[in-house]
Motif scaffolding. Structure first.
Motif, mmCIF file in Angstrom:
data_model
loop_
_atom_site.group_PDB
_atom_site.id
_atom_site.type_symbol
_atom_site.label_atom_id
_atom_site.label_comp_id
_atom_site.label_asym_id
_atom_site.label_seq_id
_atom_site.Cartn_x
_atom_site.Cartn_y
_atom_site.Cartn_z
ATOM 1 N N GLU A 99 78.053 17.894 50.598
ATOM 2 C CA GLU A 99 78.949 16.866 50.076
ATOM 3 C C GLU A 99 79.981 16.442 51.116
ATOM 4 O O GLU A 99 80.285 15.257 51.260
ATOM 5 N N ASP A 100 80.522 17.403 51.866
ATOM 6 C CA ASP A 100 81.538 17.083 52.875
ATOM 7 C C ASP A 100 80.978 16.224 54.003
ATOM 8 O O ASP A 100 81.708 15.436 54.615
ATOM 9 N N SER A 101 79.683 16.362 54.283
ATOM 10 C CA SER A 101 79.073 15.644 55.410
ATOM 11 C C SER A 101 78.342 14.378 54.993
ATOM 12 O O SER A 101 77.787 13.671 55.838
ATOM 13 N N GLY A 102 78.311 14.098 53.698
ATOM 14 C CA GLY A 102 77.523 12.969 53.230
ATOM 15 C C GLY A 102 76.034 13.237 53.276
ATOM 16 O O GLY A 102 75.237 12.301 53.415
ATOM 17 N N GLY A 103 75.668 14.501 53.161
ATOM 18 C CA GLY A 103 74.259 14.890 53.232
ATOM 19 C C GLY A 103 73.617 15.013 51.863
ATOM 20 O O GLY A 103 73.990 14.337 50.909
ATOM 21 N N GLY A 104 72.637 15.895 51.780
ATOM 22 C CA GLY A 104 71.909 16.072 50.535
ATOM 23 C C GLY A 104 70.688 16.936 50.740
ATOM 24 O O GLY A 104 70.669 17.813 51.608
ATOM 25 N N VAL A 105 69.657 16.664 49.980
ATOM 26 C CA VAL A 105 68.428 17.459 50.000
ATOM 27 C C VAL A 105 67.257 16.571 50.399
ATOM 28 O O VAL A 105 67.130 15.440 49.921
ATOM 29 N N ARG A 128 70.070 14.692 38.804
ATOM 30 C CA ARG A 128 70.929 15.088 37.682
ATOM 31 C C ARG A 128 72.130 15.879 38.176
ATOM 32 O O ARG A 128 73.232 15.786 37.608
ATOM 33 N N ARG A 129 71.924 16.636 39.264
ATOM 34 C CA ARG A 129 72.997 17.456 39.829
ATOM 35 C C ARG A 129 73.847 16.690 40.845
ATOM 36 O O ARG A 129 74.766 17.261 41.425
ATOM 37 N N GLY A 130 73.498 15.427 41.097
ATOM 38 C CA GLY A 130 74.331 14.606 41.961
ATOM 39 C C GLY A 130 74.050 14.695 43.440
ATOM 40 O O GLY A 130 74.867 14.258 44.263
ATOM 41 N N PHE A 131 72.893 15.223 43.848
ATOM 42 C CA PHE A 131 72.548 15.330 45.259
ATOM 43 C C PHE A 131 71.904 14.036 45.769
ATOM 44 O O PHE A 131 71.100 13.412 45.064
ATOM 45 N N HIS A 132 72.230 13.650 46.997
ATOM 46 C CA HIS A 132 71.499 12.587 47.683
ATOM 47 C C HIS A 132 70.099 13.106 47.981
ATOM 48 O O HIS A 132 69.918 14.212 48.488
ATOM 49 N N ARG A 133 69.090 12.282 47.690
ATOM 50 C CA ARG A 133 67.699 12.732 47.785
ATOM 51 C C ARG A 133 66.923 11.899 48.810
ATOM 52 O O ARG A 133 66.925 10.670 48.749
ATOM 53 N N THR A 134 66.264 12.602 49.729
ATOM 54 C CA THR A 134 65.413 11.971 50.733
ATOM 55 C C THR A 134 64.031 12.601 50.659
ATOM 56 O O THR A 134 63.908 13.809 50.432
ATOM 57 N N VAL A 135 62.992 11.791 50.855
ATOM 58 C CA VAL A 135 61.613 12.297 50.885
ATOM 59 C C VAL A 135 60.975 11.900 52.202
ATOM 60 O O VAL A 135 60.935 10.713 52.555
ATOM 61 N N ASP A 136 60.498 12.881 52.936
ATOM 62 C CA ASP A 136 59.775 12.674 54.192
ATOM 63 C C ASP A 136 58.294 12.608 53.856
ATOM 64 O O ASP A 136 57.721 13.592 53.365
ATOM 65 N N THR A 137 57.638 11.480 54.128
ATOM 66 C CA THR A 137 56.290 11.248 53.603
ATOM 67 C C THR A 137 55.455 10.365 54.521
ATOM 68 O O THR A 137 55.985 9.551 55.280
#
Length: 284
Positions: A99-105, A128-137
């Protein structure tokens, strides 16, 4: 649902914005000859062998590669089925940093889209938990799966390897028609995505492929902001991982010429893409 995860990388800085936790899912329909995660190919847990720890006791041969029976811990299990609550507990450990870095999962692989139900379940719970989500595909999936995943995350990191489908099939075992169609689809639909190209001398760093790549990507920008393209120079870290497989698998068995591109080659490729109005970053 219990997806098989083979690695959890914390404090990742190259898998999307900010500092991230990257979840590596097992299973991939491609067989890229340069792959640096061959342990991701099979969706099932596998045993890996570390030669430097082996004391030559042959216990593994008598016990049939049972990990717990190795006295020197030279064997390790790659891949574990995680219950969703347990996996989220691991992710939550780094919430403050993310959260401090503007990151996520980030979901990586393997190919997360090979397991759409698992992937969507993870993405929705992360959301639902408020995480930024990225998918490598690779986007090697049906359009319905691509749409569902794109709508359940904030960013797609899309691998683009080769423009010629026959060459793509030669080096990855699958053609690229579906991949290119899906890249065009996510662009036209307005989903947020970044293109990542593993740049390999002898495979795709040639002028013909780069010019074809530039033309294709620039054609997507009519209804989309200028695309960001990351050029990722090839490395051969996969060699050692192939040796660790049980049984060992050959790295680049056909002996295709593959090398890390020179700085001059990287710059030539960057200029070729940038000339078409693409925002190009080397690395990342």
């Amino acid at each position: 649902m219990t997806p098989t995860i083979f690695d959890i990388k914390r404090y990742a800085i190259n898998d999307g914005p900010g500092i991230r936790t990257t979840l590596f899912m097992k299973g991939c329909p491609l067989r890229c000859v340069w792959c640096h995660n061959p342990e991701s190919w099979s969706p099932e847990p596998q045993v890996l062998f570390k030669q430097s720890k082996c004391i030559g006791c042959n216990t593994c041969k008598r016990e049939g590669f049972i990990v717990d029976e190795c006295p020197a811990t030279a064997l390790e299990m790659c891949g574990r089925e995680w219950k969703l609550d347990d996996l989220m507990a691991e992710v939550e450990k780094e919430r403050a940093v993310m959260e401090d870095s503007g990151g996520g999962v980030t979901l990586c692989g393997g190919e997360p889209l090979m397991h759409p139900a698992y992937t969507l379940q993870l993405l929705r719970e992360l959301g639902r938990r408020g995480f930024h989500r990225t998918v490598d595909t690779t986007l090697y999936a049906t359009q319905d799966v691509v749409r569902a995943v794109a709508e359940a995350c904030e960013l797609l990191l899309v691998d683009l390897k080769l423009m010629d489908s026959e060459k793509h099939r030669l080096y990855t075992s699958v053609g690229n028609e579906q991949i290119l169609q899906n890249i065009r689809f996510v662009a036209e639909a307005g989903y947020h995505f970044v293109i990542r190209i593993p740049l390999i001398e002898g495979i795709n760093a040639d002028k013909e492929n780069m010019e074809a790549t530039a033309r294709f990507l620039s054609s997507l920008t009519v209804n989309h902001p200028p695309l960001t393209v990351h050029l990722l120079p090839y490395h051969d870290i996969g060699k050692d991982k192939h040796r660790r497989m049980m049984p060992p698998t050959p790295y680049n068995p056909q002996g295709y010429p593959m090398a890390t591109p020179s700085e001059e080659s990287m710059e030539r490729c960057r200029q070729c893409l940038a000339a078409q109005g693409l925002q190009v970053i080397i690395g990342g």
